[in-house]
Design a protein around this motif. Sequence first.
Motif, short mmCIF file in Angstrom:
data_model
loop_
_atom_site.label_atom_id
_atom_site.label_comp_id
_atom_site.label_asym_id
_atom_site.label_seq_id
_atom_site.Cartn_x
_atom_site.Cartn_y
_atom_site.Cartn_z
N LEU A 224 -11.35 -12.68 0.64
CA LEU A 224 -12.06 -11.65 -0.10
C LEU A 224 -11.08 -10.76 -0.87
O LEU A 224 -10.11 -10.24 -0.31
CB LEU A 224 -12.88 -10.80 0.88
CG LEU A 224 -14.10 -10.05 0.36
CD1 LEU A 224 -15.10 -10.98 -0.29
CD2 LEU A 224 -14.76 -9.27 1.50
N ASN A 225 -11.33 -10.58 -2.16
CA ASN A 225 -10.48 -9.74 -2.99
C ASN A 225 -10.66 -8.26 -2.66
O ASN A 225 -11.58 -7.87 -1.92
CB ASN A 225 -10.82 -9.96 -4.47
CG ASN A 225 -10.45 -11.35 -4.95
OD1 ASN A 225 -9.54 -11.98 -4.43
ND2 ASN A 225 -11.17 -11.84 -5.96
N VAL A 226 -9.81 -7.44 -3.23
CA VAL A 226 -9.98 -5.99 -3.13
C VAL A 226 -11.36 -5.61 -3.65
O VAL A 226 -11.83 -6.14 -4.66
CB VAL A 226 -8.88 -5.26 -3.94
CG1 VAL A 226 -9.15 -3.76 -4.00
CG2 VAL A 226 -7.51 -5.54 -3.33
N ASP A 227 -12.04 -4.70 -2.94
CA ASP A 227 -13.40 -4.27 -3.26
C ASP A 227 -14.42 -5.39 -3.10
O ASP A 227 -15.53 -5.32 -3.64
CB ASP A 227 -13.50 -3.69 -4.68
CG ASP A 227 -12.76 -2.36 -4.79
OD1 ASP A 227 -12.81 -1.56 -3.85
OD2 ASP A 227 -12.13 -2.13 -5.84
N GLY A 228 -14.07 -6.41 -2.31
CA GLY A 228 -14.99 -7.52 -2.09
C GLY A 228 -16.10 -7.17 -1.12
O GLY A 228 -16.00 -6.25 -0.32
N ARG A 229 -17.20 -7.95 -1.21
CA ARG A 229 -18.38 -7.71 -0.38
C ARG A 229 -18.78 -8.99 0.34
O ARG A 229 -18.87 -10.06 -0.28
CB ARG A 229 -19.58 -7.27 -1.25
CG ARG A 229 -19.41 -5.92 -1.92
CD ARG A 229 -18.61 -5.98 -3.22
NE ARG A 229 -19.36 -6.47 -4.36
CZ ARG A 229 -18.79 -6.90 -5.49
NH1 ARG A 229 -17.47 -6.93 -5.62
NH2 ARG A 229 -19.55 -7.31 -6.50
N ILE A 230 -19.01 -8.87 1.65
CA ILE A 230 -19.63 -9.94 2.43
C ILE A 230 -21.06 -9.53 2.68
O ILE A 230 -21.31 -8.46 3.25
CB ILE A 230 -18.92 -10.16 3.78
CG1 ILE A 230 -17.45 -10.53 3.58
CG2 ILE A 230 -19.64 -11.24 4.59
CD1 ILE A 230 -16.64 -10.53 4.87
N VAL A 231 -22.01 -10.34 2.25
CA VAL A 231 -23.42 -10.06 2.52
C VAL A 231 -23.89 -11.05 3.58
O VAL A 231 -23.95 -12.26 3.33
CB VAL A 231 -24.28 -10.16 1.25
CG1 VAL A 231 -25.74 -9.83 1.59
CG2 VAL A 231 -23.77 -9.22 0.17
N LEU A 232 -24.18 -10.54 4.75
CA LEU A 232 -24.58 -11.36 5.89
C LEU A 232 -26.10 -11.46 5.92
O LEU A 232 -26.79 -10.45 6.03
CB LEU A 232 -24.07 -10.73 7.19
CG LEU A 232 -24.42 -11.44 8.49
CD1 LEU A 232 -23.72 -12.79 8.58
CD2 LEU A 232 -24.05 -10.56 9.69
N ILE A 233 -26.62 -12.70 5.83
CA ILE A 233 -28.08 -12.87 5.75
C ILE A 233 -28.62 -13.76 6.88
O ILE A 233 -29.82 -14.04 6.91
CB ILE A 233 -28.49 -13.46 4.39
CG1 ILE A 233 -27.81 -14.81 4.16
CG2 ILE A 233 -28.18 -12.49 3.27
CD1 ILE A 233 -28.35 -15.55 2.94
N GLY A 234 -27.75 -14.20 7.78
CA GLY A 234 -28.21 -15.06 8.88
C GLY A 234 -27.16 -15.15 9.96
O GLY A 234 -26.02 -14.70 9.79
N LEU A 235 -27.56 -15.76 11.08
CA LEU A 235 -26.68 -15.82 12.25
C LEU A 235 -26.65 -17.23 12.84
O LEU A 235 -26.64 -17.40 14.06
CB LEU A 235 -27.15 -14.82 13.32
CG LEU A 235 -27.17 -13.34 12.89
CD1 LEU A 235 -27.86 -12.50 13.95
CD2 LEU A 235 -25.75 -12.84 12.65
N MET A 236 -26.61 -18.24 11.98
CA MET A 236 -26.59 -19.62 12.46
C MET A 236 -25.37 -19.91 13.31
O MET A 236 -25.40 -20.78 14.18
CB MET A 236 -26.65 -20.59 11.28
CG MET A 236 -27.98 -20.58 10.54
SD MET A 236 -28.15 -21.95 9.37
CE MET A 236 -26.86 -21.56 8.18
#
Length: 323
Positions: A224-236
Amino acid sequence: MMKAITVSGGKLNWGDHETPKELPADHVEIEVVWTAINRADLMQRAGLYPPPPGASEIMGLEVSGRIAAVGEEVAEFAVGDEVCALLTGGGYATRVTVPAVQVLPIPRGFSLRQAAAIPEVFATAWLNLYMEAGLKPGERVLLHAAASGLGTAVIQLATAFGNPVFATAGSAEKLEVCKQLGASGLWDRNDGSFVDAVKTWGGGVDMVLDPVGGKYIADDQKVLNVDGRIVLIGLMGGRMAEVDLGLMLVKRHQLIGSTLRSRTVEDKGRVMHELHKRVWPLLSAGQIEPVIDCDWPVTEAEEAMAYVAENRNTGKVLLKVSD
């Protein structure tokens, strides 16, 4: 009375079910022709994802069909209109009642079968790419489980709006589909970590759309780059994860949890409004399209759900409810 699928003793039963008695003023009733299977349905059936308070206990988060009745405050639809809808539940039935703001006319040139594969995946894709993560043109996306119904929508949508996609999936065949849809980076999850492959592809990414969670989160952070975002939408991959807080702090990372189903009607209405404005023209022009793997009669929903649970599908799996 209508017909619907209910769950009893872990088994699916197609049979008579009581129809809602009153139609709220801002709702419409839809005669369902097609619905679709989503992983949320599998989770609900297993008792792991109960419907929000007040929602139908019947599974099914999207449908296509024809307007059967309109509430007294609804002016944009008339009886007989062909539509598709985003639901909080109730799609595995011959009739469903839904707020009018969650309903859209089917895109020009589309059949009801095609339209049933649109609402949940394209609404989820738009919400998380452009509302939650705020992607700007040129920013890069890492997408896990990319051959799912959602994944195939994300690849097309992101590519159309100028966001290159690195796709991960579980077989060479699924990755080939991702490539044909526009993914420019590919990785087979059976080949070990995706970190080096992503870095070679683009040096890093600005957003990760992650339906897996678990141990994937730590590797997501590494690309992930600087100012990056991880959007978590599931828990498989599990609900527990290791997060490098130091890396998060120094690189100003964001870890965003996001679900669509539990959002307010107003929120869902805003998402659907954006879809109609920004995505419907692309669908009508043939620039993007929902990817449909197969369809089953609603009476064979048991077999269809097993097919999805085994990860055999590439794209959406539909259920034919009526003619």
